[in-house]
Design a protein around this motif. Structure first.
Motif, PDB file in Angstrom:
ATOM      1  N   ASN A   1      -7.647  -1.985 -11.309  1.00  0.00           N
ATOM      2  CA  ASN A   1      -8.969  -1.448 -10.956  1.00  0.00           C
ATOM      3  C   ASN A   1     -10.098  -2.275 -11.559  1.00  0.00           C
ATOM      4  O   ASN A   1     -11.091  -1.748 -12.072  1.00  0.00           O
ATOM      5  CB  ASN A   1      -9.080   0.013 -11.395  1.00  0.00           C
TER       6      ASN A   1
ATOM      7  N   GLY B   1      -4.737   6.610  -7.734  1.00  0.00           N
ATOM      8  CA  GLY B   1      -5.135   5.654  -6.704  1.00  0.00           C
ATOM      9  C   GLY B   1      -5.784   4.439  -7.337  1.00  0.00           C
ATOM     10  O   GLY B   1      -6.092   4.418  -8.531  1.00  0.00           O
TER      11      GLY B   1
ATOM     12  N   PHE C   1      -2.423   3.801  -3.527  1.00  0.00           N
ATOM     13  CA  PHE C   1      -2.308   2.817  -4.597  1.00  0.00           C
ATOM     14  C   PHE C   1      -1.869   1.499  -3.977  1.00  0.00           C
ATOM     15  O   PHE C   1      -0.923   1.452  -3.191  1.00  0.00           O
ATOM     16  CB  PHE C   1      -1.294   3.255  -5.650  1.00  0.00           C
ATOM     17  N   GLU C   2      -2.587   0.437  -4.322  1.00  0.00           N
ATOM     18  CA  GLU C   2      -2.311  -0.876  -3.751  1.00  0.00           C
ATOM     19  C   GLU C   2      -1.832  -1.852  -4.825  1.00  0.00           C
ATOM     20  O   GLU C   2      -2.290  -1.808  -5.969  1.00  0.00           O
ATOM     21  CB  GLU C   2      -3.571  -1.444  -3.101  1.00  0.00           C
TER      22      GLU C   2
ATOM     23  N   SER D   1       0.856  -1.185   0.000  1.00  0.00           N
ATOM     24  CA  SER D   1       0.000   0.000   0.000  1.00  0.00           C
ATOM     25  C   SER D   1       0.894   1.236   0.000  1.00  0.00           C
ATOM     26  O   SER D   1       1.716   1.416   0.899  1.00  0.00           O
ATOM     27  CB  SER D   1      -0.915   0.011   1.229  1.00  0.00           C
TER      28      SER D   1
ATOM     29  N   LYS E   1      -4.289  10.049  -1.896  1.00  0.00           N
ATOM     30  CA  LYS E   1      -4.814   8.790  -2.412  1.00  0.00           C
ATOM     31  C   LYS E   1      -3.874   7.632  -2.082  1.00  0.00           C
ATOM     32  O   LYS E   1      -2.737   7.825  -1.666  1.00  0.00           O
ATOM     33  CB  LYS E   1      -5.038   8.895  -3.923  1.00  0.00           C
TER      34      LYS E   1
ATOM     35  N   ASP F   1      -1.880   6.049 -13.630  1.00  0.00           N
ATOM     36  CA  ASP F   1      -2.611   4.947 -13.003  1.00  0.00           C
ATOM     37  C   ASP F   1      -2.367   4.923 -11.495  1.00  0.00           C
ATOM     38  O   ASP F   1      -3.284   4.674 -10.704  1.00  0.00           O
ATOM     39  CB  ASP F   1      -2.177   3.604 -13.599  1.00  0.00           C
ATOM     40  N   ILE F   2      -1.105   5.178 -11.107  1.00  0.00           N
ATOM     41  CA  ILE F   2      -0.758   5.159  -9.691  1.00  0.00           C
ATOM     42  C   ILE F   2      -1.287   6.406  -8.992  1.00  0.00           C
ATOM     43  O   ILE F   2      -1.905   6.328  -7.925  1.00  0.00           O
ATOM     44  CB  ILE F   2       0.767   5.035  -9.522  1.00  0.00           C
TER      45      ILE F   2
ATOM     46  N   LYS G   1      -6.091  -0.111  -7.430  1.00  0.00           N
ATOM     47  CA  LYS G   1      -5.501  -1.396  -7.053  1.00  0.00           C
ATOM     48  C   LYS G   1      -5.029  -2.155  -8.291  1.00  0.00           C
ATOM     49  O   LYS G   1      -5.761  -2.310  -9.271  1.00  0.00           O
ATOM     50  CB  LYS G   1      -6.508  -2.243  -6.275  1.00  0.00           C
TER      51      LYS G   1
END
Length: 746
Positions: free
Chosen positions: A711, A728, A691-692, A682, A689, A724-725, A730
């Motif tokens: 996502n 935020g 990002f995972e 994470s 935000k 993309d990161i 997944k």
């Protein structure tokens, strides 16, 4: 009946204990804080060259210290450090507590020691032959030593400046030390107890004096027998002694070592906690967080109370509310260290780039720095890769620095300054040749150097410089494009193809040419070029520089004959023998360590190479190679780093690769996917935000990506964008033990 009740109660008790044990095992042990995973001793014994250092400091702070000894295996400490003024530097000032005969006093006492305990924010050591316990805690520009004496004899404190002066004013010791380039570091130290006597120490012994000047300038504070505990609060400054005093009063006055350690622990947990990982082994998490800790050692903020001393013009400046940073070896930190900061510390990265703009303005020539240090720009190594950090940050949305000024400074550093390595001279004959012909001309073995811009102890490194400058000029073209400078953009874009001029189509290597355009023959791609291959390359041989076209991998693939030949050549690099015994190989190429075949995990020009399989249709080999490299060369032990770790340059590769992606081309807002090590990552972004990265079933065995989604949408390409990161979301990987050779081909 009573017996039956006892038996029943016994059974219930066993069942209860079993349930408690099961619950604990299922939930795992109490989670550790990020800083608890850091092992500052990792890599403290070098495979060949410079080891890592167990540095005590707060993230990106001016004050850094580590136990001063020649090597980790040494059994003696050279006194106690007060500040290390640069990465890999020695202590500027030194403190030696002592109990014994006065005739045994020295400017710096060599201590035998035991029970050393060190974390990023604390230090503790027992000087066992002196029977003295030392504890230490620090802030950004100040610190506290607490010293406990066990003997009943008189106690002494020796304060030493290796090249400067020391003074006692009745309450405090102040002093300075000249480092180099007219740069001084200043000290202000207050003992909690006033000494019984103050003397100076020189070759003839002690003398009554409250000041000392020159080499090994030393003052000795004497305390009466029975003294058990002494606390010393001190501040450090690059401005003057009064600023050192102000730093001390602002940060540590009235504070104990324990209080500073508690605050330091919190500061480190805050910094390291920006990336939270779950899964993997304890050792893997230790390697990850230790690598992340090393990414905060440099550069350092040298703003003090709203001002900073700049060695770039020898002047104290107002910082106008914005911190000033220096001490950054951009030759390698541009690859992953700067991009990592863009990701998790974007405001700090903007301040760092703004600092580089200011440095450029402060120097005699308006040239972007290459090796900005506390003492100025040392202009080491080859090329001017700071330009890559400019376009990389800008393309990823960072705007709080002057792009126009940055461009002009970068352009000057590449077109007006000589391209010769380790030189800050203006461009000369060799540079004009590069502009006219598109490559740096090479000398034959034994041919005498005639270009004055080439440093007397260096070589011109024609292939390394041609390749590096081609990339730098691509970066310039991209900045020019952003600024609407169409003519410049076109000029530098054309120049960015200059690597083609030294590509040998027969051998598929980058091969040095003489001034007449002929390839140097005979030639050995492993060993030609002398010490460090510097006659033609730089620290690494032709096998490593074969891939040094970060900005145009598709064209490099075409030059080699397409994907199949490209992959075949990549494979060959990892299997090609050294060609000599290790003793002979490393005697000539000491930086080219961490070998897997001719690949060098120990040197930064290799960092992007394992990811190149992604560009040629075989992502599974990137996954395979990376896991092997991370597992074998980065370990939780004293030799757990393969080569020179330049204060974050190589460690950032470990951080990115462990998370599962890497910035192959700084300047392109794209990350190439590898093999995620942890089940869950994470990343807390500065925009609030998260990002995972989730890697289901990830383990040492399950290292291959079976499928991926971003996502909730299928991801079939082995890369993701910075956008993309930043938005935020997944990224999810399904991992397995055997390669899915079809994933990532679209």
């Amino acid at each position: 009946m009573k017996q039956l009740v006892k038996i029943a109660l016994f059974v219930l008790a066993i069942a209860f204990l079993a349930s408690c044990t099961t619950s604990t095992a299922e939930s795992g042990s109490v989670a550790k804080e990020p800083v608890e995973y850091v092992n500052p001793y990792m890599g403290n014994i070098s495979h060949l060259l410079v080891p890592t250092f167990p540095t005590i400091h707060l993230p990106n702070s001016l004050l850094r210290v580590y136990p001063e000894r020649r090597d980790y295996t040494e059994i003696e400490l050279n006194g106690l450090p007060l500040i290390v003024t640069s990465h890999r530097g020695s202590s500027a000032f030194n403190l030696s507590p002592f109990q014994g005969e006065e005739r045994e006093l020295r400017p710096v006492i060599q201590f035998r020691y035991d029970q050393e305990e060190l974390t990023p924010y604390s230090y503790s050591v027992y000087l066992d032959e002196q029977n003295i316990q030392v504890d230490y805690g620090l802030s950004h520009q100040s610190a506290v030593y607490e010293i406990q004496f066990e003997k009943d004899a008189p106690a002494y404190l020796i304060l030493n400046s290796k090249n400067g002066g020391m003074n006692w004013d009745g309450k405090a010791i102040s002093g300075y030390q000249l480092i180099e380039n007219n740069t001084k570091v200043y000290l202000y130290m207050v003992p909690a107890e006033l000494p019984q006597q103050v003397s100076s120490l020189n070759r003839s012994g002690l003398s009554e004096a409250t000041s000392a000047e020159g080499r090994n300038a030393s003052l000795v504070l004497k305390y009466p027998a029975g003294t058990k505990t002494l606390a010393l609060h001190y501040g450090i400054s690059f401005i003057d002694e009064q600023q050192a005093k102000a730093n001390m009063e602002r940060e540590v006055a009235g504070k104990t070592v324990a209080a500073l350690q508690e605050a330091g622990r919190a500061a480190w947990n805050d910094a390291l906690g920006k990336i939270a990982v779950k899964g993997g082994t304890n050792d893997e998490q230790t390697v990850f967080y230790t690598s992340l800790y090393r990414c905060y050692e440099r550069p350092v903020c040298i703003s003090e109370g709203g001002r900073y001393y700049s060695a770039f013009d020898g002047t104290v400046h107002e910082d106008n509310g914005r911190p000033f940073y220096t001490d950054d070896w951009i030759w390698d930190s541009y690859r992953a260290h700067h991009p990592l900061r863009v990701l998790i510390d974007s405001k700090k990265e903007e301040d760092i780039l703004n600092s580089f703009v200011l440095m450029s303005e402060q120097m005699d020539n308006f040239w972007w720095p290459t090796f900005p240090e506390i003492t100025g720009d040392s202009r080491r190594m080859n090329s001017n890769h700071g330009v890559a950090s400019v376009i990389d940050a800008y393309r990823k949305g960072l705007r709080n620095f002057d792009l126009e000024k940055a461009y002009e400074a970068c352009k000057g550093a590449i077109t007006e300054k000589t391209l010769a390595p380790w030189s800050g001279m203006p461009a000369g004959k060799m540079d004009q040749f590069y502009k006219d012909h598109g490559y740096i001309p090479a000398l034959y073995e034994g041919e005498k150097e005639t270009i004055p811009e080439v440093h007397s102890f260096e070589r011109r490194q024609p292939v390394a410089v041609t390749l590096g400058t081609s990339y730098d000029e691509w970066c310039l073209s991209q900045i020019a494009e952003e600024l609407g400078k169409d003519e410049d953009a076109e000029y530098f874009k054309k120049a960015s193809f200059n690597y083609r001029n030294i590509f040998n189509e027969e051998t598929k290597f980058f091969h040095p040419k003489d001034k007449d355009g002929k390839f140097i023959e005979p030639f050995d791609y492993k060993f030609s070029g002398g010490m460090g291959a510097r006659g033609y390359y730089g620290e690494n041989n032709a096998w490593v520089y074969r891939w040094d076209v970060q900005h145009n991998i598709p064209d490099l693939i075409n030059l080699m004959g397409g994907n199949e030949e490209f992959v075949k050549n990549l494979d060959a690099m990892f299997t090609e023998p050294l060609g000599r015994g290790k003793y002979a190989f490393y005697a000539q190429l000491p930086d080219h360590t961490g070998n897997v075949g001719q690949f060098s995990m120990a040197n930064e020009p290799s960092l992007h190479i394992p990811y190149l399989y992604n560009m040629a249709g075989q992502p599974w080999k990137t996954q395979k190679r990376l896991r092997k490299l991370l597992h074998e060369w980065f370990r939780n032990d004293l030799m757990g780093v393969p080569g020179d770790e330049d204060g974050g340059g190589m460690s950032a590769f470990v951080v990115f690769s462990s998370m599962g992606f890497y910035p192959v081309t700084p300047g392109e807002p794209v990350y190439t996917i590898g093999s995620p090590m942890f089940e869950h990552v994470s990343i807390t972004l500065e925009n609030g935000k998260t990002f995972e990265v989730e890697a289901t079933n990830a383990s040492d065995v399950n290292k291959y990506i079976q499928s991926a989604s971003l996502n909730g949408e299928a991801l079939d390409t082995p890369w993701i964008s910075h956008e993309d990161i930043q938005n935020g979301g997944k990224l999810v990987f399904e991992m397995g033990p055997k390669a899915n050779k079809m994933w990532g081909l679209e």
